[in-house]
Motif scaffolding. Structure first.
Motif, PDB file in Angstrom:
ATOM      1  N   ARG A  83       0.846  -1.185   0.000  1.00 16.81           N
ATOM      2  CA  ARG A  83       0.000   0.000   0.000  1.00 16.81           C
ATOM      3  C   ARG A  83       0.883   1.235   0.000  1.00 16.81           C
ATOM      4  O   ARG A  83       1.782   1.367   0.831  1.00 16.81           O
ATOM      5  CB  ARG A  83      -0.911  -0.005   1.231  1.00 16.81           C
ATOM      6  N   PRO A  84       0.648   2.206  -0.923  1.00 22.65           N
ATOM      7  CA  PRO A  84       1.522   3.396  -0.985  1.00 22.65           C
ATOM      8  C   PRO A  84       1.321   4.275   0.243  1.00 22.65           C
ATOM      9  O   PRO A  84       0.288   4.237   0.909  1.00 22.65           O
ATOM     10  CB  PRO A  84       1.062   4.101  -2.262  1.00 22.65           C
ATOM     11  N   SER A  85       2.317   5.083   0.526  1.00 22.44           N
ATOM     12  CA  SER A  85       2.228   6.009   1.655  1.00 22.44           C
ATOM     13  C   SER A  85       1.211   7.105   1.342  1.00 22.44           C
ATOM     14  O   SER A  85       0.724   7.238   0.213  1.00 22.44           O
ATOM     15  CB  SER A  85       3.597   6.619   1.932  1.00 22.44           C
ATOM     16  N   VAL A  86       0.918   7.921   2.368  1.00 20.66           N
ATOM     17  CA  VAL A  86      -0.066   9.002   2.191  1.00 20.66           C
ATOM     18  C   VAL A  86       0.407   9.973   1.117  1.00 20.66           C
ATOM     19  O   VAL A  86      -0.343  10.329   0.201  1.00 20.66           O
ATOM     20  CB  VAL A  86      -0.289   9.737   3.531  1.00 20.66           C
ATOM     21  N   GLY A  87       1.645  10.395   1.213  1.00 18.96           N
ATOM     22  CA  GLY A  87       2.153  11.358   0.243  1.00 18.96           C
ATOM     23  C   GLY A  87       2.216  10.781  -1.150  1.00 18.96           C
ATOM     24  O   GLY A  87       1.881  11.463  -2.134  1.00 18.96           O
ATOM     25  N   LEU A 123      -6.582   7.624   3.639  1.00 16.96           N
ATOM     26  CA  LEU A 123      -5.321   8.346   3.846  1.00 16.96           C
ATOM     27  C   LEU A 123      -5.208   8.837   5.284  1.00 16.96           C
ATOM     28  O   LEU A 123      -4.118   8.790   5.883  1.00 16.96           O
ATOM     29  CB  LEU A 123      -5.224   9.523   2.870  1.00 16.96           C
ATOM     30  N   LEU A 124      -6.314   9.308   5.844  1.00 15.66           N
ATOM     31  CA  LEU A 124      -6.293   9.770   7.227  1.00 15.66           C
ATOM     32  C   LEU A 124      -6.023   8.612   8.183  1.00 15.66           C
ATOM     33  O   LEU A 124      -5.282   8.759   9.164  1.00 15.66           O
ATOM     34  CB  LEU A 124      -7.614  10.461   7.571  1.00 15.66           C
ATOM     35  N   ASP A 179      -2.217   5.766  11.728  1.00 14.23           N
ATOM     36  CA  ASP A 179      -1.425   4.586  12.071  1.00 14.23           C
ATOM     37  C   ASP A 179       0.077   4.909  12.107  1.00 14.23           C
ATOM     38  O   ASP A 179       0.810   4.406  12.979  1.00 14.23           O
ATOM     39  CB  ASP A 179      -1.682   3.467  11.052  1.00 14.23           C
ATOM     40  N   ASP A 180       0.512   5.726  11.164  1.00 15.07           N
ATOM     41  CA  ASP A 180       1.931   6.055  11.084  1.00 15.07           C
ATOM     42  C   ASP A 180       2.378   7.051  12.138  1.00 15.07           C
ATOM     43  O   ASP A 180       3.578   7.171  12.417  1.00 15.07           O
ATOM     44  CB  ASP A 180       2.268   6.622   9.694  1.00 15.07           C
ATOM     45  N   ARG A 196      -5.068   8.837  16.091  1.00 14.13           N
ATOM     46  CA  ARG A 196      -5.741  10.115  15.887  1.00 14.13           C
ATOM     47  C   ARG A 196      -5.545  11.016  17.103  1.00 14.13           C
ATOM     48  O   ARG A 196      -5.680  10.575  18.240  1.00 14.13           O
ATOM     49  CB  ARG A 196      -7.237   9.874  15.645  1.00 14.13           C
ATOM     50  N   PRO A 197      -5.225  12.281  16.898  1.00 16.66           N
ATOM     51  CA  PRO A 197      -5.011  13.169  18.054  1.00 16.66           C
ATOM     52  C   PRO A 197      -6.278  13.341  18.865  1.00 16.66           C
ATOM     53  O   PRO A 197      -7.382  13.383  18.335  1.00 16.66           O
ATOM     54  CB  PRO A 197      -4.580  14.497  17.401  1.00 16.66           C
ATOM     55  N   ALA A 198      -6.093  13.388  20.185  1.00 17.11           N
ATOM     56  CA  ALA A 198      -7.239  13.551  21.085  1.00 17.11           C
ATOM     57  C   ALA A 198      -7.821  14.948  20.923  1.00 17.11           C
ATOM     58  O   ALA A 198      -7.089  15.926  20.727  1.00 17.11           O
ATOM     59  CB  ALA A 198      -6.801  13.336  22.533  1.00 17.11           C
TER      60      ALA A 198
END
Length: 285
Positions: free
Chosen positions: A27-31, A94-95, A100-101, A105-107
């Motif tokens: 699976r490709p990275s987000v960028g 993507l999110l 995961d990376d 997810r920020p609180a």
């Protein structure tokens, strides 16, 4: 030649990575995913930047999986969502990959501290121009009212004297300064003064011998020669080529000399007299 396992048989076993691991690696990275979608859509970095208002440098950094210029996870997630919509792909996967990376997810930020910060933040207030204008208007109105009140008192005093009423002793009117005023009370004119009265003019001398009186004097053209209060012991002399008009507020306090001759009229105290004298007056003296 040794007998045993060949080098191929001695190779270590596979590390046991699962098919899920292979899929994760494939699976490709987000960028990379955003870059491939942009190229597939036939868009340049400038096109994406213009459409999303995300700076070109940030677009390049995100496509290189460098999210530092974003300024934090919240802003990075927002940029990912915006760029994904611009290149026509679903931002949700993507999110999830970004979370995961980057540790999940920020609180969400608690609302209470934000409200508290807004409440204690000092409010900057500009000058209160409305209050300043109201104060200025009140000051002007007060000054005009005070001036009108003082002016009304002066007019009422002059009117009462002209009508024969006794002026108030608590508010004596100030006589108008004149070059003809004398520092000391004038006595009756001497024979030389009478003889010195010019024959081609009318000369009127007004003396306050028995009290003070308001007087008004005008020449034959109606020009005001004097208008004010004559105190006891003071005298005024008026001259004109043909005629002098007088108004005496308290004629009983006044002694008149016209053309060097004393006027023997029996003026009553408090009486207002309107008199006119010419060069031939007085006929009897």
């Amino acid at each position: 030649m040794s007998i045993g396992n060949s080098p191929e048989d001695e190779r270590p076993f596979e590390d046991g990575r699962s098919e899920e691991g292979h899929e994760e690696e494939a699976r490709p990275s987000v960028g990379r995913a955003l870059q491939q979608a942009r190229i597939a859509a036939g868009l340049t970095v400038d096109d994406v930047s213009s459409a999303t208002r995300v700076r070109i440098a940030i677009v390049h950094a995100i496509e290189a999986d460098d999210f530092t210029p974003c300024g934090g996870d919240v802003y990075a997630r927002g940029h990912i969502r915006t760029l994904a919509k611009a290149v026509h792909i679903d931002p949700a996967p993507l999110l999830a990959r970004y979370d995961d990376d980057h540790g999940g997810r920020p609180a969400p930020t608690p609302a209470a501290p934000l409200f508290e910060a807004e409440r204690i933040r000092p409010e900057r207030r500009g000058p209160n121009w409305t209050a300043a204008m109201v104060a200025a208007i009140v000051a002007v109105v007060g000054f005009v009212g005070f001036t009108a009140f003082k002016g009304g008192d002066s007019d009422s005093d002059a009117t009462s004297v002209a009508q024969g009423a006794s002026p108030s002793a608590s508010k004596p009117a100030k006589p108008t300064p004149s070059k003809t005023d004398s520092a000391t009370p004038k006595s009756d004119p001497s024979d030389s003064a009478i003889a010195a009265a010019p024959q081609d003019k009318v000369t009127v001398q007004v003396s306050a011998v028995d009290g003070r009186s308001w007087i008004s004097a005008k020449d034959h053209n109606g020009r005001m020669l004097f208008d004010g209060l004559l105190k006891k012991g003071e005298s005024k002399t008026f001259q004109d080529s043909s005629k002098v008009n007088l108004i005496l507020g308290d004629a009983g306090a006044i002694q008149l000399y016209v053309n060097g001759k004393k006027i023997e009229d029996d003026f009553q105290p408090g009486a207002v007299e309107r008199l006119t004298y010419t060069k031939g007056d007085p006929e009897v003296g």
